[in-house]
Design a protein around this motif. Structure first.
Motif, PDB file in Angstrom:
ATOM      1  N   LYS A   1      35.338  43.835 -15.351  1.00 41.09           N
ATOM      2  CA  LYS A   1      36.691  43.655 -14.835  1.00 41.09           C
ATOM      3  C   LYS A   1      37.599  44.797 -15.264  1.00 41.09           C
ATOM      4  N   GLY A   2      37.032  46.011 -15.202  1.00 50.16           N
ATOM      5  CA  GLY A   2      37.835  47.197 -15.470  1.00 50.16           C
ATOM      6  C   GLY A   2      38.014  47.521 -16.933  1.00 50.16           C
ATOM      7  N   ARG A   3      37.357  46.748 -17.794  1.00 51.52           N
ATOM      8  CA  ARG A   3      37.473  47.026 -19.219  1.00 51.52           C
ATOM      9  C   ARG A   3      36.093  47.067 -19.853  1.00 51.52           C
ATOM     10  N   GLN A   4      35.996  47.814 -20.922  1.00 46.83           N
ATOM     11  CA  GLN A   4      34.728  47.908 -21.620  1.00 46.83           C
ATOM     12  C   GLN A   4      34.538  46.690 -22.512  1.00 46.83           C
ATOM     13  N   ARG A   5      33.431  46.014 -22.246  1.00 42.94           N
ATOM     14  CA  ARG A   5      33.103  44.847 -23.052  1.00 42.94           C
ATOM     15  C   ARG A   5      31.721  45.040 -23.648  1.00 42.94           C
ATOM     16  N   GLN A   6      31.477  44.337 -24.722  1.00 42.15           N
ATOM     17  CA  GLN A   6      30.151  44.372 -25.309  1.00 42.15           C
ATOM     18  C   GLN A   6      29.343  43.210 -24.750  1.00 42.15           C
ATOM     19  N   VAL A   7      28.256  43.571 -24.079  1.00 44.66           N
ATOM     20  CA  VAL A   7      27.432  42.581 -23.390  1.00 44.66           C
ATOM     21  C   VAL A   7      26.019  42.602 -23.956  1.00 44.66           C
ATOM     22  N   CYS A   8      25.451  41.436 -24.111  1.00 45.92           N
ATOM     23  CA  CYS A   8      24.064  41.348 -24.558  1.00 45.92           C
ATOM     24  C   CYS A   8      23.142  41.569 -23.368  1.00 45.92           C
ATOM     25  N   PRO A   9      22.245  42.550 -23.446  1.00 45.36           N
ATOM     26  CA  PRO A   9      21.329  42.822 -22.336  1.00 45.36           C
ATOM     27  C   PRO A   9      20.253  41.749 -22.185  1.00 45.36           C
TER      28      PRO A   9
ATOM     29  N   CYS B   1      20.578  38.109 -23.074  1.00 46.14           N
ATOM     30  CA  CYS B   1      21.030  36.796 -22.607  1.00 46.14           C
ATOM     31  C   CYS B   1      22.364  36.884 -21.871  1.00 46.14           C
ATOM     32  N   HIS B   2      22.877  38.136 -21.724  1.00 50.13           N
ATOM     33  CA  HIS B   2      24.097  38.372 -20.951  1.00 50.13           C
ATOM     34  C   HIS B   2      25.318  37.719 -21.574  1.00 50.13           C
ATOM     35  N   TYR B   3      25.242  37.539 -22.852  1.00 52.19           N
ATOM     36  CA  TYR B   3      26.426  37.065 -23.558  1.00 52.19           C
ATOM     37  C   TYR B   3      27.478  38.169 -23.559  1.00 52.19           C
ATOM     38  N   VAL B   4      28.708  37.818 -23.287  1.00 54.37           N
ATOM     39  CA  VAL B   4      29.789  38.802 -23.272  1.00 54.37           C
ATOM     40  C   VAL B   4      30.698  38.552 -24.462  1.00 54.37           C
ATOM     41  N   LEU B   5      30.835  39.577 -25.266  1.00 58.27           N
ATOM     42  CA  LEU B   5      31.702  39.456 -26.429  1.00 58.27           C
ATOM     43  C   LEU B   5      33.122  39.840 -26.038  1.00 58.27           C
ATOM     44  N   TRP B   6      33.982  38.858 -26.081  1.00 52.01           N
ATOM     45  CA  TRP B   6      35.384  39.122 -25.791  1.00 52.01           C
ATOM     46  C   TRP B   6      36.090  39.381 -27.108  1.00 52.01           C
ATOM     47  N   SER B   7      36.193  40.646 -27.391  1.00 51.81           N
ATOM     48  CA  SER B   7      36.730  41.032 -28.688  1.00 51.81           C
ATOM     49  C   SER B   7      38.217  40.745 -28.786  1.00 51.81           C
ATOM     50  N   ASN B   8      38.619  40.345 -29.967  1.00 52.14           N
ATOM     51  CA  ASN B   8      40.044  40.116 -30.200  1.00 52.14           C
ATOM     52  C   ASN B   8      40.754  41.371 -30.667  1.00 52.14           C
ATOM     53  N   ASP B   9      39.978  42.438 -30.795  1.00 52.20           N
ATOM     54  CA  ASP B   9      40.558  43.659 -31.337  1.00 52.20           C
ATOM     55  C   ASP B   9      41.712  44.167 -30.492  1.00 52.20           C
ATOM     56  N   GLU B  10      41.557  44.065 -29.194  1.00 51.39           N
ATOM     57  CA  GLU B  10      42.580  44.613 -28.317  1.00 51.39           C
ATOM     58  C   GLU B  10      43.924  43.931 -28.528  1.00 51.39           C
ATOM     59  N   SER B  11      43.889  42.606 -28.553  1.00 48.65           N
ATOM     60  CA  SER B  11      45.151  41.894 -28.719  1.00 48.65           C
ATOM     61  C   SER B  11      45.711  42.139 -30.112  1.00 48.65           C
TER      62      SER B  11
END
Ligand code: ZN
Length: 50
Positions: A18-26, A28-38
């Motif tokens: 969605k236009g942002r760099q996310r950390q994704v597990c190749p 199980c496709h888990y997407v880490l929604w980091s709180n760092d940005e906020s």
């Protein structure tokens, strides 16, 4: 920074989501929604970003 998937332990990959760099597990496709940005936004001095 290097993170691992909390579900399967595989190294996470950076992937655009969605236009942002996310950390994704190749595996199980888990997407880490980091709180760092906020946190960074809140940590910035008022008036810096705008
Ligand atoms: Zn995983």
């Amino acid at each position: 920074m290097f993170n691992y998937c909390p579900q399967c332990g595989s190294p996470l990959r950076w992937q655009e989501c969605k236009g942002r760099q996310r950390q994704v597990c190749p595996r199980c496709h888990y997407v880490l929604w980091s709180n760092d940005e906020s946190k960074k936004k809140q940590g910035l001095s008022p008036g810096l970003g705008k």
